[in-house]
Design a protein around this motif. Structure first.
Motif, short mmCIF file in Angstrom:
data_model
loop_
_atom_site.label_atom_id
_atom_site.label_comp_id
_atom_site.label_asym_id
_atom_site.label_seq_id
_atom_site.Cartn_x
_atom_site.Cartn_y
_atom_site.Cartn_z
N CYS A 166 24.09 5.29 34.42
CA CYS A 166 23.60 5.32 35.80
C CYS A 166 24.54 6.09 36.72
CB CYS A 166 23.39 3.91 36.33
SG CYS A 166 24.92 3.04 36.71
N THR A 222 25.64 -1.53 31.56
CA THR A 222 26.02 -0.82 30.33
C THR A 222 27.42 -1.23 29.91
OG1 THR A 222 24.61 1.07 30.76
CG2 THR A 222 26.58 1.50 29.48
N CYS A 281 29.22 -1.79 33.24
CA CYS A 281 28.90 -1.17 34.52
C CYS A 281 28.36 -2.24 35.47
CB CYS A 281 27.86 -0.08 34.31
SG CYS A 281 27.26 0.64 35.85
N CYS A 320 29.98 5.36 34.80
CA CYS A 320 28.99 4.96 33.81
C CYS A 320 28.20 6.19 33.33
CB CYS A 320 28.05 3.95 34.45
SG CYS A 320 26.69 3.47 33.39
N CYS A 331 24.32 -1.12 36.13
CA CYS A 331 23.26 -1.17 35.13
C CYS A 331 23.64 -2.01 33.92
CB CYS A 331 22.86 0.23 34.69
SG CYS A 331 24.10 1.07 33.68
ZN LIG Z 1 25.71 2.07 34.87
#
Ligand SMILES: [Zn+2]
Length: 1030
Positions: free
Chosen positions: A391, A372, A367, A388, A370
């Motif tokens: 987030c 991820t 992501c 995501c 964030c």
């Molecule tokens: Zn994210």
């Protein structure tokens, strides 16, 4: 422990803090003024929840009954409600606060760090420039992995547009340009139900490869092919509960595309379906603990399965790796507070796995916001965009992700292994490192004082190293070095070309320097012969030493200097209290206090020397593992800091002696072999992320918290467990599921930078009954154990014990007052928590927390270390061993593993009532197995299994079962082997009789029985009931 031990130590006038937040509490001594008065806001915190439609309740009894749960959340319907049992628990005044882990800190940031956790002490972390925060001396870069994202590119505007960006080109996939997003026109029309877009033969598919094993596994997963997708689904104004057509995540009016995969997009319908068939699950069956005694399942206690749609759950992370105390996450912190259960994760992130998909990719999809890692629980808005799950940012699918190396097809990003496996490992591309990954570096630091040599441990270490030198994880770059010490420090020049190792003595322990810095740490393959020479001669070199002092601190300083340029692993062997030089310690244990009825002193370190040095080590990617082999007090509370903050591990062998204590020697040999040969990761960091709204605030385990959620792990090994506590910072009202992701970035012993990612997905629920139904009693127990260790150190042992007892009282009270609808007498628990009081009692009787019984201080501290370090499964066996009757085993229900029949005897309650003199019983205590032979044990068992004619002929200190060619013998040996294979360490077997010294240890594990100082299980239940009925 006397029964008064349960009484409040500090309860006078204290009220039950409602605990809007669970976190910080554990940190503060209970008598330090967080006895907040009852908050009127508590009851009003959930205004008019009751009328709202039932939330994504998986099994909401309120469907059959007049909504007891919802009502109980209503301010007016709390106990005073006529629907409630009269006066079982007086409404407004909850039980007086004795001591709880859950206290009130409404909307405050977690008050961390406490004295006892692994954060640096305030003095060490208060300045932003502190050396470990930036890793200045270690030019590894974590930006790409672990730090905040790069500035968003302009197209982030896509997030909020109602339509895809206008200028999207539709390009035929085979042109190999951007695949483009589906045009607006497409969205209204289902695409032809024919085959997916033409496959592109990518000759440049190279960047991606999966391990063959992984492939096979992946190929097997049958996902429906592209569904009629890209249909425009109007975003409903969702109520907090599920709607069949609803997307799992609502974002502001963004057009939602039905995702062309089964994952999160279909969650709504699936969960809704589950909702419809809601009924009282087994987990919520009401159990009267005072009446039902046989609550243990016949085999292992299995973790609850998160209440997710099957297709989502199928992809979920294994509970062996990643578990949550609550498999249904409460929507709000208020709700969580009401449940009085701790919320946290238990991780075993580097566990040895038989199947681990490994991918090499030049682009690791993460992501942009964030960071991820893409995972099975993201949603694909269309083929080109994914949202995501942490987030909710919408991200582009990179071009190369469009190619699926598993199916060798194009245009199916959702079938990529990253989206099909909740546990996956990436071989990181070069941007994940700034310097070349470090080589495997091993430094052994050996106590050679008289005391140490006398135990004989040096022979075992040197022989074991000789045997396993070729099995040390590493490659052609692997380095090795040795330091020995007594009152001086001895280095060894092992440089190639020398005819024999050269010992260099540094006697100035006030200022340790490296005599020949370049030749003390040598390439293992180039200098193997010298290393072997040294190992062969070391035990004799000191055999006549009269030196009794130990300068451990200076030796560690030398080790730090030696490894600073590379990082690596230091293995320290220590056999006594270090008495000279930096870090010298004084005896603190008073044997007369070993059986203290109340508080135990000296659980915290006597000096910060070891912690500071550990933090220096951590900054240089050095982990220090401590092997403590001693008969005397060594102040593990102080020494242990060297491992704890450098992400090392601690082994402890009390009363170690090669001749006098052969079983310790055997265990040490086995442990050390495992230690030398197990997988190792260097210069590691771990970050745990969770869906927006949830927040992690406390970590348990061995590491240094480098920044708020980044754990610095100079070494990581497959036997290390971690736990974290969480709170709910923002209500999760719009969410049906939340996810947690642990990403461990490390350098393998072969010098590859790798990232292991685990993602766990759990449903969000809005009713207390659902929270209870999803409680994972073992995970709850393990997390509470870690919290109690912190509390013991930061406050006192009695405080921690009270808090443990109160945890059981609180949650059962909450269940009784807020979930149960039918009044009945007794001590009531939902079935899923029916072992909770038993486990709490087992913890109170466990070496870490017991009182009134003699426990050496170092053994107690070691037990505490274990609670914070052991992965859940092993921890539970240490706290609550498994007992089996093994003299009458049959093949009924046996497992068949590799053509071996492994009997599966039933797990028995831990009480002498279950023992009978005519039987033989095996107790699995994790690191130790006891086989207790009854005085009247059947002659068949004695002859066929033990190979003796009579009970009297069973030798004392028998450690092994003879390999007899009988059915009985092979059955029990198969069973014991099977138990041993379940864990990475080697539990030794003690065969004991009534006369054996170890009988007392064995009996001490009979948790349910009364002892002079501790309640029986039944008495404990009565105590709980009394408190709950107050
Ligand atoms: Zn994210």
């Amino acid at each position: 422990m006397s029964s008064s031990g349960f009484a409040s130590q500090n309860g006078a006038g204290a009220t039950y803090a409602n605990g809007l937040s669970q976190n910080p509490v554990a940190l503060y001594p209970s008598n330090q003024g967080y006895m907040t008065p009852p908050q009127p806001g508590y009851l009003n915190a959930m205004p008019a929840k009751a009328p709202t439609p039932p939330a994504p309740s998986c099994y909401n009894p309120s469907r059959q009954q007049p909504s007891p749960v919802a009502m109980s959340q209503h301010p007016l319907s709390l106990p005073s409600s006529p629907n409630h049992r009269p006066a079982l628990v007086p409404p407004a005044h909850t039980p007086p606060l004795t001591n709880s882990f859950y206290q009130q800190h409404p909307q405050q940031p977690p008050r961390w760090p406490p004295p006892a956790v692994n954060h640096a002490s305030p003095a060490l972390i208060s300045t932003p420039q502190q050396p470990y925060s930036t890793g200045t001396s270690t030019p590894l870069v974590f930006q790409n992995t672990m730090q905040s994202p790069a500035p968003l590119p302009p197209y982030s505007a896509l997030n909020n547009t109602h339509m895809p960006a206008p200028a999207l080109n539709i390009v035929a996939p085979h042109t190999h340009h951007s695949f483009g997003k589906p045009p607006a026109a497409l969205r209204g029309t289902p695409p032809p139900s024919g085959p997916p877009p033409p496959l592109v033969t990518h000759n440049d598919a190279g960047p991606y490869s999966a391990q063959p094993g992984a492939m096979n596994r992946l190929m097997g997963t049958a996902y429906p092919s592209l569904q009629p997708a890209y249909q425009s689904v109007p975003t409903p104004q969702k109520p907090p509960h599920m709607q069949p057509a609803a997307q799992p995540y609502s974002t502001a009016a963004a057009p939602q595309y039905q995702q062309p995969t089964v994952s999160a997009a279909q969650l709504g319908p699936s969960l809704a379906a589950l909702n419809l068939q809601s009924q009282m699950p087994e987990a919520l069956r009401v159990v009267n603990l005072l009446q039902e005694r046989s609550l243990l399942p016949p085999g292992a206690v299995t973790p609850p399965t998160p209440c997710l749609p099957q297709d989502l759950q199928r992809l979920n992370c294994s509970p062996e790796v990643f578990r949550c105390t609550l498999t249904s996450i409460p929507q709000t912190q208020t709700l969580l507070n009401k449940a009085k259960l701790p919320l946290g994760l238990l991780l075993h992130p580097f566990k040895d796995l038989s199947q681990l998909p490994v991918v090499t990719s030049s682009t690791i999809v993460r992501c942009r916001s964030c960071r991820t890692y893409i995972n099975p629980f993201v949603s694909f808005l269309d083929q080109r965009r994914w949202k995501c799950n942490l987030c909710y940012r919408v991200n582009d699918v990179p071009e190369e992700f469009m190619y699926n190396p598993v199916s060798r097809s194009y245009g199916e990003p959702h079938k990529r292994p990253e989206v099909q496996n909740a546990t996956i490992e990436f071989i990181a591309p070069s941007e994940y490192m700034l310097r070349p990954p470090q080589p495997a570096v091993y430094l052994f630091v050996l106590d050679v004082s008289h005391n140490a040599v006398e135990t004989g441990y040096l022979d075992v270490v040197c022989q074991s190293l000789l045997d396993n030198l070729n099995s040390l994880p590493g490659d052609a770059r692997t380095k090795i070095g040795f330091i020995t010490f007594d009152s001086t420090i001895h280095f060894y020049n092992l440089q190639e070309g020398l005819s024999q190792p050269q010992m260099l003595i540094v006697s100035d322990i006030e200022d340790v320097f490296l005599p020949t810095p370049d030749s003390l740490l040598v390439n293992l393959s180039e200098c193997k012969e010298l290393v072997q020479d040294l190992l062969r001669s070391l035990p004799q070199m000191f055999s006549k030493t009269m030196e009794t002092q130990s300068a451990l601190g200076p030796a560690l300083q030398g080790a730090f200097k030696l490894l600073s340029p590379t990082g690596g692993r230091v293995s320290v062997f220590q056999t006594q209290l270090p008495a000279v030089g930096a870090g010298a310690l004084k005896p603190r244990e008073e044997p007369s206090q070993r059986a203290a009825v109340k508080d135990v002193q000296h659980l915290s370190p006597a000096t910060d020397f070891y912690k500071k040095l550990a933090l220096d080590c951590s900054g240089q990617q050095i982990a220090v593992d401590l092997f403590l082999l001693s008969a005397q007090y060594c102040d593990l509370a102080s020494l242990g800091c060297i491992s704890r903050y450098s992400a090392g591990c601690v082994y402890y062998y009390p009363s170690y002696h090669n001749h006098h204590n052969p079983s310790q020697t055997e265990r040490f040999q086995k442990d050390f072999k495992r230690y030398l040969t197990r997988k190792i990761g260097f210069e590691a960091v771990m970050r745990i992320r969770c869906t927006k709204g949830l927040s992690i605030h406390t970590f348990h385990g061995n590491f240094f918290v480098r920044s708020t959620d980044l754990l610095s792990l100079p070494n990581v090994n497959p036997d290390a467990g971690f736990a974290v506590q969480m709170s709910i910072e923002e209500n999760l009202l719009d969410m049906q599921v939340v996810s947690f992701q642990a990403a461990l970035l490390y350098t393998s012993s072969k010098g590859e930078r790798r990232i292991r990612v685990h993602t766990l997905c759990l449903p969000v629920v809005s009713s207390l009954s659902d929270i209870f139904a999803g409680a994972d009693v073992q995970a709850v127990t393990a997390l509470l154990a870690s919290m109690a260790v912190d509390r013991s150190v930061s406050a006192s042992l009695s405080d921690a014990r009270d808090a443990l007892t109160n945890a059981a009282i609180d949650s059962l009270t909450s269940y009784r007052t807020s979930v149960l609808t039918i009044q009945q007498p007794g001590l009531l628990s939902p079935a899923c928590l029916c072992l909770f009081p038993l486990y709490i009692l087992a913890l109170l009787k466990y070496k870490a927390f017991r009182t009134g019984t003699s426990a050496r201080l170092d053994e107690r501290v070691f037990a505490m270390c274990q609670l914070k370090y052991q992965p859940l499964a092993y921890l539970m066996l240490m706290v609550h061993p498994a007992l089996y009757r093994v003299d009458n085993m049959t093949d009924e229900g046996a497992l068949n593993i590799n053509e071996r029949t492994v009997p599966q005897p039933r797990v028995l309650q831990l009480t002498v009532e279950k023992l009978s003199g005519d039987g033989a019983f095996l107790m699995d205590h994790g690191t130790v197995l006891y086989l207790w032979i009854g005085r009247n044990c059947s002659p068949t068992f004695l002859t066929q299994v033990l190979g003796v004619q009579s009970y009297a002929a069973v030798p004392q200190n028998m450690k092994q079962l003879p390999e007899l060619d009988t059915t009985e013998s092979s059955r029990i040996r198969a069973f014991i082997d099977w138990l041993r294979e379940q864990r990475p360490f080697y539990p030794i077997l003690h065969i004991i009789k009534d006369e054996s010294e170890l009988k007392a240890e064995f009996m001490h594990n009979m948790t349910e029985d009364r002892t002079e100082s501790a309640l029986s299980y039944y008495e404990f239940l009565l105590h709980l009931q009394q408190q709950i009925s107050k």
